[in-house]
Motif scaffolding. Sequence first.
Motif, PDB file in Angstrom:
ATOM      1  N   MET A 156       0.815  -1.184   0.000  1.00 45.76           N
ATOM      2  CA  MET A 156       0.000   0.000   0.000  1.00 45.76           C
ATOM      3  C   MET A 156       0.866   1.258   0.000  1.00 45.76           C
ATOM      4  SD  MET A 156      -3.077   1.206   2.498  1.00 45.76           S
ATOM      5  CE  MET A 156      -2.106   1.705   3.884  1.00 45.76           C
ATOM      6  N   LEU A 157       1.963   1.224   0.752  1.00 44.03           N
ATOM      7  CA  LEU A 157       2.827   2.397   0.811  1.00 44.03           C
ATOM      8  C   LEU A 157       3.406   2.725  -0.563  1.00 44.03           C
ATOM      9  CD1 LEU A 157       3.889   4.555   2.669  1.00 44.03           C
ATOM     10  CD2 LEU A 157       5.754   3.030   3.316  1.00 44.03           C
ATOM     11  N   ASP A 158       3.726   1.706  -1.334  1.00 48.82           N
ATOM     12  CA  ASP A 158       4.214   1.951  -2.700  1.00 48.82           C
ATOM     13  C   ASP A 158       3.169   2.665  -3.549  1.00 48.82           C
ATOM     14  OD1 ASP A 158       6.688   0.790  -2.179  1.00 48.82           O
ATOM     15  OD2 ASP A 158       6.082  -1.174  -2.930  1.00 48.82           O
ATOM     16  N   ALA A 159       1.899   2.305  -3.390  1.00 50.78           N
ATOM     17  CA  ALA A 159       0.827   2.958  -4.142  1.00 50.78           C
ATOM     18  C   ALA A 159       0.677   4.418  -3.705  1.00 50.78           C
ATOM     19  CB  ALA A 159      -0.491   2.210  -3.948  1.00 50.78           C
ATOM     20  N   ILE A 160       0.813   4.680  -2.423  1.00 51.57           N
ATOM     21  CA  ILE A 160       0.738   6.055  -1.911  1.00 51.57           C
ATOM     22  C   ILE A 160       1.874   6.887  -2.493  1.00 51.57           C
ATOM     23  CG2 ILE A 160       1.033   7.468   0.168  1.00 51.57           C
ATOM     24  CD1 ILE A 160      -0.497   5.208   1.665  1.00 51.57           C
ATOM     25  N   ILE A 161       3.057   6.320  -2.516  1.00 50.45           N
ATOM     26  CA  ILE A 161       4.222   7.031  -3.053  1.00 50.45           C
ATOM     27  C   ILE A 161       4.003   7.358  -4.528  1.00 50.45           C
ATOM     28  CG2 ILE A 161       6.668   6.775  -3.666  1.00 50.45           C
ATOM     29  CD1 ILE A 161       6.908   5.093  -1.022  1.00 50.45           C
ATOM     30  N   ARG A 162       3.553   6.387  -5.305  1.00 47.43           N
ATOM     31  CA  ARG A 162       3.307   6.619  -6.735  1.00 47.43           C
ATOM     32  C   ARG A 162       2.277   7.721  -6.942  1.00 47.43           C
ATOM     33  NH1 ARG A 162       3.534   1.067  -6.796  1.00 47.43           N
ATOM     34  NH2 ARG A 162       1.270   0.889  -6.890  1.00 47.43           N
ATOM     35  N   LYS A 163       1.197   7.693  -6.165  1.00 45.25           N
ATOM     36  CA  LYS A 163       0.141   8.700  -6.294  1.00 45.25           C
ATOM     37  C   LYS A 163       0.672  10.077  -5.918  1.00 45.25           C
ATOM     38  CE  LYS A 163      -4.090  10.197  -6.768  1.00 45.25           C
ATOM     39  NZ  LYS A 163      -4.743  10.298  -8.058  1.00 45.25           N
ATOM     40  N   ALA A 164       1.412  10.167  -4.826  1.00 40.83           N
ATOM     41  CA  ALA A 164       1.962  11.455  -4.383  1.00 40.83           C
ATOM     42  C   ALA A 164       2.919  12.017  -5.431  1.00 40.83           C
ATOM     43  CB  ALA A 164       2.665  11.302  -3.039  1.00 40.83           C
ATOM     44  N   GLN A 165       3.748  11.172  -6.022  1.00 34.41           N
ATOM     45  CA  GLN A 165       4.699  11.624  -7.035  1.00 34.41           C
ATOM     46  C   GLN A 165       4.011  12.059  -8.322  1.00 34.41           C
ATOM     47  OE1 GLN A 165       7.145   8.066  -7.065  1.00 34.41           O
ATOM     48  NE2 GLN A 165       8.734   9.061  -5.833  1.00 34.41           N
ATOM     49  N   ALA A 166       2.832  11.516  -8.590  1.00 37.79           N
ATOM     50  CA  ALA A 166       2.118  11.837  -9.825  1.00 37.79           C
ATOM     51  C   ALA A 166       1.356  13.163  -9.734  1.00 37.79           C
ATOM     52  CB  ALA A 166       1.141  10.709 -10.173  1.00 37.79           C
ATOM     53  N   LEU A 167       1.151  13.664  -8.529  1.00 42.03           N
ATOM     54  CA  LEU A 167       0.405  14.913  -8.371  1.00 42.03           C
ATOM     55  C   LEU A 167       1.232  16.092  -8.865  1.00 42.03           C
ATOM     56  CD1 LEU A 167      -1.108  14.167  -4.874  1.00 42.03           C
ATOM     57  CD2 LEU A 167      -2.348  14.276  -7.058  1.00 42.03           C
ATOM     58  N   ALA A 168       0.539  17.070  -9.433  1.00 37.24           N
ATOM     59  CA  ALA A 168       1.197  18.252  -9.984  1.00 37.24           C
ATOM     60  C   ALA A 168       0.655  19.498  -9.304  1.00 37.24           C
ATOM     61  CB  ALA A 168       0.940  18.327 -11.494  1.00 37.24           C
ATOM     62  N   PRO A 169       1.416  20.589  -9.340  1.00 39.41           N
ATOM     63  CA  PRO A 169       0.908  21.840  -8.779  1.00 39.41           C
ATOM     64  C   PRO A 169      -0.185  22.432  -9.659  1.00 39.41           C
ATOM     65  CG  PRO A 169       3.126  22.144  -9.679  1.00 39.41           C
ATOM     66  CD  PRO A 169       2.787  20.693  -9.814  1.00 39.41           C
ATOM     67  N   GLY A 170      -1.214  22.950  -9.019  1.00 40.36           N
ATOM     68  CA  GLY A 170      -2.291  23.582  -9.766  1.00 40.36           C
ATOM     69  C   GLY A 170      -3.619  23.456  -9.039  1.00 40.36           C
ATOM     70  N   VAL A 171      -4.700  23.795  -9.744  1.00 39.86           N
ATOM     71  CA  VAL A 171      -6.025  23.770  -9.136  1.00 39.86           C
ATOM     72  C   VAL A 171      -6.993  22.825  -9.852  1.00 39.86           C
ATOM     73  CG1 VAL A 171      -5.833  26.057  -8.122  1.00 39.86           C
ATOM     74  CG2 VAL A 171      -6.732  25.813 -10.436  1.00 39.86           C
ATOM     75  N   ALA A 172      -6.515  22.127 -10.853  1.00 36.57           N
ATOM     76  CA  ALA A 172      -7.359  21.179 -11.582  1.00 36.57           C
ATOM     77  C   ALA A 172      -7.420  19.849 -10.816  1.00 36.57           C
ATOM     78  CB  ALA A 172      -6.791  20.960 -12.988  1.00 36.57           C
ATOM     79  N   PRO A 173      -8.395  18.993 -11.166  1.00 32.05           N
ATOM     80  CA  PRO A 173      -8.439  17.670 -10.533  1.00 32.05           C
ATOM     81  C   PRO A 173      -7.101  16.943 -10.698  1.00 32.05           C
ATOM     82  CG  PRO A 173     -10.438  18.064 -11.786  1.00 32.05           C
ATOM     83  CD  PRO A 173      -9.491  19.200 -12.099  1.00 32.05           C
ATOM     84  N   GLY A 174      -6.667  16.276  -9.644  1.00 36.18           N
ATOM     85  CA  GLY A 174      -5.387  15.578  -9.689  1.00 36.18           C
ATOM     86  C   GLY A 174      -4.201  16.470  -9.423  1.00 36.18           C
ATOM     87  N   GLN A 175      -4.465  17.705  -9.047  1.00 34.97           N
ATOM     88  CA  GLN A 175      -3.391  18.643  -8.734  1.00 34.97           C
ATOM     89  C   GLN A 175      -3.506  19.091  -7.277  1.00 34.97           C
ATOM     90  OE1 GLN A 175      -3.914  21.674 -11.772  1.00 34.97           O
ATOM     91  NE2 GLN A 175      -2.444  20.634 -13.096  1.00 34.97           N
ATOM     92  N   VAL A 176      -2.436  19.683  -6.777  1.00 30.37           N
ATOM     93  CA  VAL A 176      -2.384  20.177  -5.403  1.00 30.37           C
ATOM     94  C   VAL A 176      -2.193  21.684  -5.449  1.00 30.37           C
ATOM     95  CG1 VAL A 176      -1.132  20.085  -3.215  1.00 30.37           C
ATOM     96  CG2 VAL A 176      -1.422  18.002  -4.574  1.00 30.37           C
ATOM     97  N   GLY A 177      -3.026  22.405  -4.728  1.00 30.03           N
ATOM     98  CA  GLY A 177      -2.971  23.852  -4.730  1.00 30.03           C
ATOM     99  C   GLY A 177      -1.873  24.419  -3.860  1.00 30.03           C
ATOM    100  N   ALA A 178      -1.717  25.716  -3.970  1.00 32.63           N
ATOM    101  CA  ALA A 178      -0.685  26.436  -3.216  1.00 32.63           C
ATOM    102  C   ALA A 178      -1.056  26.524  -1.734  1.00 32.63           C
ATOM    103  CB  ALA A 178      -0.519  27.843  -3.786  1.00 32.63           C
ATOM    104  N   ILE A 179      -0.055  26.813  -0.935  1.00 33.11           N
ATOM    105  CA  ILE A 179      -0.235  27.073   0.487  1.00 33.11           C
ATOM    106  C   ILE A 179      -0.744  28.510   0.618  1.00 33.11           C
ATOM    107  CG2 ILE A 179       0.978  27.153   2.712  1.00 33.11           C
ATOM    108  CD1 ILE A 179       0.773  24.339   1.318  1.00 33.11           C
TER     109      ILE A 179
END
Length: 150
Positions: free
Chosen positions: A1-24
């Motif tokens: 499971m931890l490997d899947a979490i790592i892959r998902k976290a690495q695949a996220l990109a900066p931004g505001v669209a689905p699948g992205q992570v917004g700014a602080i």
Amino acid sequence: MLDAIIRKAQALAPGVAPGQVGAIIDAASQQRILGYISVAENEGATLLVDGRTWATSQKSGFWVGPTVLLHSNKEDKALKDEIFGPVLSVIEMQTWDEAIAYENANPHGNAACIYTTVGAHAAYFETRFRAGMIGVKVGVPVAREPVSFG
């Protein structure tokens, strides 16, 4: 499971669209989050995904990328404080009772998550955790039981 979490976290990109992570929200929050990551690293946590690079790679705004920390010390500050940023702290427990005692000793008690392939295992934790919100996901393939907790 931890490997899947790592892959998902690495695949996220900066931004505001689905699948992205917004700014602080602001520079002070960004610096506080970056500080927690650095302290965790100095305390011996393993950085499985290091989101600090987003702080300098984005042209405007205050950014911290998804970060996954694997702790070996139950006293690490990042395990005890609410970071309010895209940081996941993981620590593996040796027994279910150890995991329950650790979770129930958390003074914040906001939430706990259980990921397992066995419904009875989820029920065991669900009835023993004192967290205000408990999420249960049954049917997620994992390498072994019990699971790691963050």
